[in-house]
Design a protein around this motif. Sequence first.
Motif, PDB file in Angstrom:
ATOM      1  N   LYS A   1       0.844  -1.181   0.000  1.00 32.72           N
ATOM      2  CA  LYS A   1       0.000   0.000   0.000  1.00 32.72           C
ATOM      3  C   LYS A   1       0.886   1.239   0.000  1.00 32.72           C
ATOM      4  O   LYS A   1       1.834   1.341   0.767  1.00 32.72           O
ATOM      5  CB  LYS A   1      -0.897  -0.017   1.237  1.00 32.72           C
ATOM      6  CG  LYS A   1      -1.904   1.111   1.269  1.00 32.72           C
ATOM      7  CD  LYS A   1      -2.821   0.965   2.470  1.00 32.72           C
ATOM      8  CE  LYS A   1      -3.951   1.940   2.438  1.00 32.72           C
ATOM      9  NZ  LYS A   1      -3.609   3.290   2.751  1.00 32.72           N
TER      10      LYS A   1
ATOM     11  N   TYR B   1       0.698   7.924   1.454  1.00 37.83           N
ATOM     12  CA  TYR B   1       0.354   9.221   0.888  1.00 37.83           C
ATOM     13  C   TYR B   1       0.764  10.344   1.822  1.00 37.83           C
ATOM     14  O   TYR B   1       0.849  10.168   3.032  1.00 37.83           O
ATOM     15  CB  TYR B   1      -1.148   9.282   0.597  1.00 37.83           C
ATOM     16  CG  TYR B   1      -1.551   8.281  -0.458  1.00 37.83           C
ATOM     17  CD1 TYR B   1      -1.367   8.558  -1.797  1.00 37.83           C
ATOM     18  CD2 TYR B   1      -2.066   7.043  -0.096  1.00 37.83           C
ATOM     19  CE1 TYR B   1      -1.705   7.625  -2.770  1.00 37.83           C
ATOM     20  CE2 TYR B   1      -2.402   6.105  -1.057  1.00 37.83           C
ATOM     21  CZ  TYR B   1      -2.221   6.408  -2.398  1.00 37.83           C
ATOM     22  OH  TYR B   1      -2.541   5.485  -3.351  1.00 37.83           O
TER      23      TYR B   1
ATOM     24  N   ASP C   1      -4.426  12.739   3.606  1.00 32.76           N
ATOM     25  CA  ASP C   1      -5.684  12.134   3.170  1.00 32.76           C
ATOM     26  C   ASP C   1      -6.142  12.750   1.854  1.00 32.76           C
ATOM     27  O   ASP C   1      -6.667  12.056   0.983  1.00 32.76           O
ATOM     28  CB  ASP C   1      -6.765  12.313   4.236  1.00 32.76           C
ATOM     29  CG  ASP C   1      -6.516  11.464   5.480  1.00 32.76           C
ATOM     30  OD1 ASP C   1      -5.724  10.497   5.388  1.00 32.76           O
ATOM     31  OD2 ASP C   1      -7.115  11.767   6.530  1.00 32.76           O
TER      32      ASP C   1
ATOM     33  N   GLU D   1      -4.269  11.236  -0.962  1.00 35.66           N
ATOM     34  CA  GLU D   1      -4.769   9.904  -1.261  1.00 35.66           C
ATOM     35  C   GLU D   1      -6.031   9.982  -2.127  1.00 35.66           C
ATOM     36  O   GLU D   1      -6.185   9.236  -3.104  1.00 35.66           O
ATOM     37  CB  GLU D   1      -5.055   9.129   0.020  1.00 35.66           C
ATOM     38  CG  GLU D   1      -5.500   7.710  -0.223  1.00 35.66           C
ATOM     39  CD  GLU D   1      -5.640   6.894   1.056  1.00 35.66           C
ATOM     40  OE1 GLU D   1      -5.822   5.673   0.930  1.00 35.66           O
ATOM     41  OE2 GLU D   1      -5.575   7.461   2.164  1.00 35.66           O
TER      42      GLU D   1
ATOM     43  N   HIS E   1      -5.055  11.112  -5.653  1.00 38.79           N
ATOM     44  CA  HIS E   1      -4.384  10.030  -6.358  1.00 38.79           C
ATOM     45  C   HIS E   1      -5.388   8.960  -6.782  1.00 38.79           C
ATOM     46  O   HIS E   1      -5.301   8.412  -7.883  1.00 38.79           O
ATOM     47  CB  HIS E   1      -3.279   9.426  -5.492  1.00 38.79           C
ATOM     48  CG  HIS E   1      -2.368   8.526  -6.243  1.00 38.79           C
ATOM     49  ND1 HIS E   1      -2.613   7.174  -6.355  1.00 38.79           N
ATOM     50  CD2 HIS E   1      -1.231   8.777  -6.942  1.00 38.79           C
ATOM     51  CE1 HIS E   1      -1.655   6.629  -7.081  1.00 38.79           C
ATOM     52  NE2 HIS E   1      -0.808   7.580  -7.453  1.00 38.79           N
ATOM     53  N   SER E   2      -6.342   8.675  -5.922  1.00 41.59           N
ATOM     54  CA  SER E   2      -7.367   7.686  -6.243  1.00 41.59           C
ATOM     55  C   SER E   2      -8.182   8.127  -7.459  1.00 41.59           C
ATOM     56  O   SER E   2      -8.451   7.331  -8.365  1.00 41.59           O
ATOM     57  CB  SER E   2      -8.283   7.491  -5.036  1.00 41.59           C
ATOM     58  OG  SER E   2      -9.318   6.589  -5.351  1.00 41.59           O
TER      59      SER E   2
ATOM     60  N   CYS F   1       1.673  13.010  -4.877  1.00 41.12           N
ATOM     61  CA  CYS F   1       0.830  12.479  -3.806  1.00 41.12           C
ATOM     62  C   CYS F   1       1.477  11.445  -2.892  1.00 41.12           C
ATOM     63  O   CYS F   1       1.091  11.329  -1.731  1.00 41.12           O
ATOM     64  CB  CYS F   1      -0.427  11.864  -4.414  1.00 41.12           C
ATOM     65  SG  CYS F   1      -1.446  13.045  -5.327  1.00 41.12           S
ATOM     66  N   ILE F   2       2.415  10.680  -3.424  1.00 39.22           N
ATOM     67  CA  ILE F   2       2.976   9.570  -2.651  1.00 39.22           C
ATOM     68  C   ILE F   2       4.249  10.009  -1.929  1.00 39.22           C
ATOM     69  O   ILE F   2       5.136  10.621  -2.513  1.00 39.22           O
ATOM     70  CB  ILE F   2       3.241   8.357  -3.562  1.00 39.22           C
ATOM     71  CG1 ILE F   2       1.909   7.875  -4.159  1.00 39.22           C
ATOM     72  CG2 ILE F   2       3.935   7.241  -2.794  1.00 39.22           C
ATOM     73  CD1 ILE F   2       2.049   6.764  -5.164  1.00 39.22           C
TER      74      ILE F   2
END
Length: 106
Positions: free
Chosen positions: A3, A6, A9, A12, A15-16, A39-40
């Motif tokens: 996983k 990120y 939140d 995340e 990015h999603s 994002c990561i």
Amino acid sequence: MAKARYKSDASEAIHSAASGLYRAKVIDKKTMREYDDLCIEEAPEFSAKQIASIRKTVNVSQGVFAVYLNTTVSTVRQWEQGNKKPSGIAARMLQLVQKNGLTIFG
């Protein structure tokens, strides 16, 4: 695949959404990599002293530590001498060992 970690939140969620657009072929691979970079969270950096301290905290030799981290004794030695830096996945593994000890492998 592990996983991703990120930056927040919100990162995340962004990015999603971008991943969905990528799967739908609305954005290309290059753009998706840009979202990854934004994002990561990057893998942590460890000094030679920190790496040696992590190993000593879990009370194992360089050889045993190398087996757990799926690397060579030579690599662990070079990390601890500051001649080499752990790569992304190795740095993440060190981060996990630092936080949880060797129990993460068992």
